[in-house]
Design a protein around this motif. Structure first.
Motif, short mmCIF file in Angstrom:
data_model
loop_
_atom_site.label_atom_id
_atom_site.label_comp_id
_atom_site.label_asym_id
_atom_site.label_seq_id
_atom_site.Cartn_x
_atom_site.Cartn_y
_atom_site.Cartn_z
N ILE A 16 0.82 -1.21 0.00
CA ILE A 16 0.00 0.00 0.00
C ILE A 16 0.86 1.26 0.00
O ILE A 16 0.54 2.25 -0.65
N GLY A 20 1.00 4.33 -2.92
CA GLY A 20 0.98 5.78 -2.70
C GLY A 20 2.06 6.47 -3.53
O GLY A 20 1.79 7.47 -4.21
N PHE A 38 -5.10 12.83 -4.32
CA PHE A 38 -5.49 12.27 -3.03
C PHE A 38 -6.69 11.33 -3.19
O PHE A 38 -6.70 10.20 -2.68
N GLU A 39 -7.69 11.79 -3.94
CA GLU A 39 -8.90 10.98 -4.12
C GLU A 39 -8.61 9.67 -4.84
O GLU A 39 -9.12 8.61 -4.48
N ASN A 41 -5.76 8.16 -4.88
CA ASN A 41 -4.97 7.36 -3.94
C ASN A 41 -5.87 6.59 -2.98
O ASN A 41 -5.71 5.39 -2.79
N VAL A 42 -6.85 7.29 -2.39
CA VAL A 42 -7.76 6.64 -1.44
C VAL A 42 -8.54 5.54 -2.16
O VAL A 42 -8.62 4.40 -1.68
N GLU A 45 -6.37 2.57 -2.92
CA GLU A 45 -6.01 1.82 -1.71
C GLU A 45 -7.17 0.93 -1.28
O GLU A 45 -6.98 -0.23 -0.90
N GLU A 46 -8.39 1.47 -1.32
CA GLU A 46 -9.55 0.68 -0.91
C GLU A 46 -9.66 -0.59 -1.75
O GLU A 46 -9.88 -1.68 -1.22
N THR A 49 -6.54 -2.95 -1.09
CA THR A 49 -6.61 -3.55 0.25
C THR A 49 -7.64 -4.68 0.27
O THR A 49 -7.41 -5.74 0.84
N GLY A 109 -15.34 1.16 2.52
CA GLY A 109 -14.31 1.40 1.51
C GLY A 109 -14.89 1.62 0.13
O GLY A 109 -14.60 2.61 -0.53
N HIS A 111 -17.90 2.34 -0.62
CA HIS A 111 -18.73 3.55 -0.58
C HIS A 111 -17.87 4.79 -0.89
O HIS A 111 -18.25 5.65 -1.68
N LEU A 112 -16.68 4.84 -0.29
CA LEU A 112 -15.76 5.95 -0.54
C LEU A 112 -15.34 5.97 -2.01
O LEU A 112 -15.30 7.04 -2.63
N LYS A 115 -18.01 7.41 -4.12
CA LYS A 115 -18.18 8.85 -3.90
C LYS A 115 -17.03 9.66 -4.50
O LYS A 115 -17.22 10.77 -4.97
N LEU A 116 -15.83 9.09 -4.43
CA LEU A 116 -14.65 9.83 -4.86
C LEU A 116 -14.45 9.83 -6.37
O LEU A 116 -13.87 10.74 -6.93
#
Lengths: 147, 415
Positions: A16, A20, A38-39, A41-42, A45-46, A49, A109, A111-112, A115-116
């Motif tokens: 992970i 990044g 950033f978005e 990246n998140v 990662e979700e 992971t 995760g 869900h994010l 949204k992102l």
């Protein structure tokens, strides 16, 4: 994806951190705004992971492929894994209005990710899970000023 | 990731710097766990310099928010960076977790009157639990049979343990002596739950918890059971974590508070290390023995903790202590370290750690919560006399709750 960056990750959570760095490097080379970086990246990662933690039934080492492309003001990211079939988009969305005591931790995760990103798409092809995400670069103040 | 701590009045501010992703979520969780274990229950997490937050990090935030809420503490996030705010708002958590937006928790209800005092290494707070209550103790079976491992079918009886009883001894879960003969081990029962360590070689502790119509039943070879209510609740805390409170010191305080020569106690406490022993084999007479007189030495059948074990666990300890054991009780108790007139019999069940709420606690809820939500790690007979084990010292506790009841009647059997 005509021209893209292809990176291979092992199914270990320690990857992970490298993810990044890969995303940062990709963003820098294309001059992507920090917010989008950033978005992205998140979201990645979700997905990664999830695949690393739940994708494989054995303890063996597996490769997870990430393709990153930037064209027409849009970033496209595709994660490909040979793990067991799993469509994260089929999971029910979490109730983000429920009191915290009743919240499930699962499903947050993805869900994010929804949204992102502007779009998220899942396909099962050739015994592989392929998750494709797109995000359009919209608000980049520096570019707007330059134009 | 970097974490620095600052006191903000009654709150502890923890400033986090770096990425809160799936590889850094665990280190933060560990640090928060340490902090709460250290007695800080009001935490302000300053995330001004956290540049990245994913769902792995959010899980940690939710976990500790819930945990501190459960013990009437507080957990809020202050000065979130733009990235943190974006992600928490998307997750629908911003309003709950951010300082000053309703994330702060209601203060604990008005505390009942209590008495405070100090001893060399610890502070104590004593609550009246059930005014004037006392316990009746039953000494069951013949503990001397253990010396030669001669327990047989006629010594075994099934006892049920409802909420208002606690017990220690040798027993097993099962259906009669024949079913249990190869796995009798140390057991402990308290507040409607029972745990024991089977001696069948699995070494995995087993437990039963009271449900609607179900009451735990133990096949008992011998034991001490106490029935009734506790008169007092003693909360204690070591002045310094490194100088934890010894079991015998707690027992002395318990007897003093009970005001009788013999008292029953149930303790739920953060352990700084337990010293004890557990049977490795079931102490029953073997039908295949060539001679009934060629008995093994019991000491060969015991496994001692070579050094203190379960030092990071939450332990449930139950037992009886006395300054002057009457004849019925004498075979069931052993001298406790350093205190020639102090004897007792205590068993412990060690669980994974969880912080204990401060103030007055209910014994049934506290014990039941542990059995229901934490992992039972082991059951052992606590050894008070350090001479039995070279250098291991005795069991010690950092902080906890001890329910005490004077024992006003002791009988040889239970009706």
């Amino acid at each position: 994806m005509s021209e893209y960056l292809l990176i291979s990750f092992k199914n270990q959570l320690t990857e992970i951190e490298r993810l990044g760095q890969v995303v940062e490097g990709f963003a820098e080379s294309h001059g992507l705004p920090p917010k989008l970086t950033f978005e992205l990246n998140v979201a990645l990662e979700e997905i990664l992971t999830n695949v690393i933690s739940y994708g494989y039934n054995d303890a063996a080492e597996h490769d997870i492929l990430l393709r990153l492309a930037y064209a027409n003001e849009t970033v496209t990211a595709e994660v490909e894994d040979g793990g067991q079939p799993f469509n994260p988009l089929a999971a029910p969305p979490p109730d983000t209005n429920a009191p915290l005591e009743e919240r499930r931790v699962g499903g947050l995760g993805i869900h994010l990710v929804r949204k992102l990103m502007d779009s998220v798409d899942y396909r099962r092809e050739e015994e592989k899970n392929r998750l494709t995400m797109q995000k359009r670069v919209t608000a980049n103040p520096s570019r707007t000023r330059d134009a | 990731m970097e974490i620095t701590e600052h006191s903000l009045g009654a709150d502890l501010e923890m400033r986090v710097k770096g990425r809160l992703d799936s590889s850094w979520a665990d280190p933060l969780a560990l640090r928060l766990e340490e902090t709460i274990r250290g007695g800080r229950h009001r935490i302000v997490l300053n995330l001004a310099e956290v540049t990245y937050l994913s769902s792995a990090g959010i899980r940690v935030l939710i976990k500790f928010y819930k945990q501190l809420q459960g013990i009437q503490g507080s957990f809020v996030i202050s000065a979130p960076s733009e990235q943190v705010k974006t992600v928490l708002d998307l997750a629908g958590l911003g309003a709950l977790l951010f300082a000053g937006t309703g994330g702060d928790l209601t203060p604990a209800s008005v505390a009942k009157e209590s008495r405070h005092f100090e001893r060399e290494h610890a502070t104590f707070e004593v609550f009246e639990y059930v005014a004037g209550a006392s316990l009746t103790c039953h000494a069951i079976g013949d503990p001397t049979l253990l010396q030669s491992c001669r327990f047989a079918e006629e010594h075994c009886r099934a006892l049920s343990f409802p909420e208002n009883e606690f017990a220690v001894g040798l027993g097993a879960f099962g259906n009669g002596f024949a079913d249990c003969r190869n796995r009798f081990g140390e057991f402990l029962a308290a507040a409607g739950a029972a745990a024991y360590l089977p001696t069948d070689g699995t070494n995995i502790p087993d437990y039963l918890v009271k449900a609607e119509t179900f009451v735990p039943v133990v096949e008992v070879l011998y034991g001490l059971t106490c029935a009734g209510q506790f008169a007092h609740l003693i909360r204690f805390e070591a002045k310094k974590e490194a100088l934890a409170v010894a079991l015998t010191d707690l027992v002395e305080v318990g007897l003093e508070i009970a005001g009788t020569e013999t008292a029953g106690m149930v303790l739920v406490a953060e352990s700084a290390g337990l010293t004890g022993a557990a049977l490795r084999r079931s102490p029953v007479r073997q039908a295949s023995d060539p001679s009934l007189f060629a008995h093994p030495q019991i000491r060969e059948w015991l496994s001692f903790t070579a050094e203190r074990a379960y030092s990071r666990s939450l332990a449930v300890v139950a037992g009886v202590a006395t300054h002057a054991a009457p004849a019925t009780l004498a075979p069931f108790v052993r001298p406790l370290d350093k205190h020639p007139q102090l004897a007792g019999h205590f068993h412990a069940a060690a669980f994974s750690h969880r912080p204990l709420k401060k103030g007055e606690l209910d014994v049934k809820t506290t014990v039941a919560t542990l059995f229901e939500s934490e992992v039972l790690q082991g059951v052992l007979h606590l050894v008070g006399d350090s001479r039995e084990i070279v250098g291991a010292g005795q069991s010690e506790f950092v902080r906890g709750a001890c329910w005490v009841g004077p024992i006003t009647a002791i009988s040889a059997e239970r009706s």
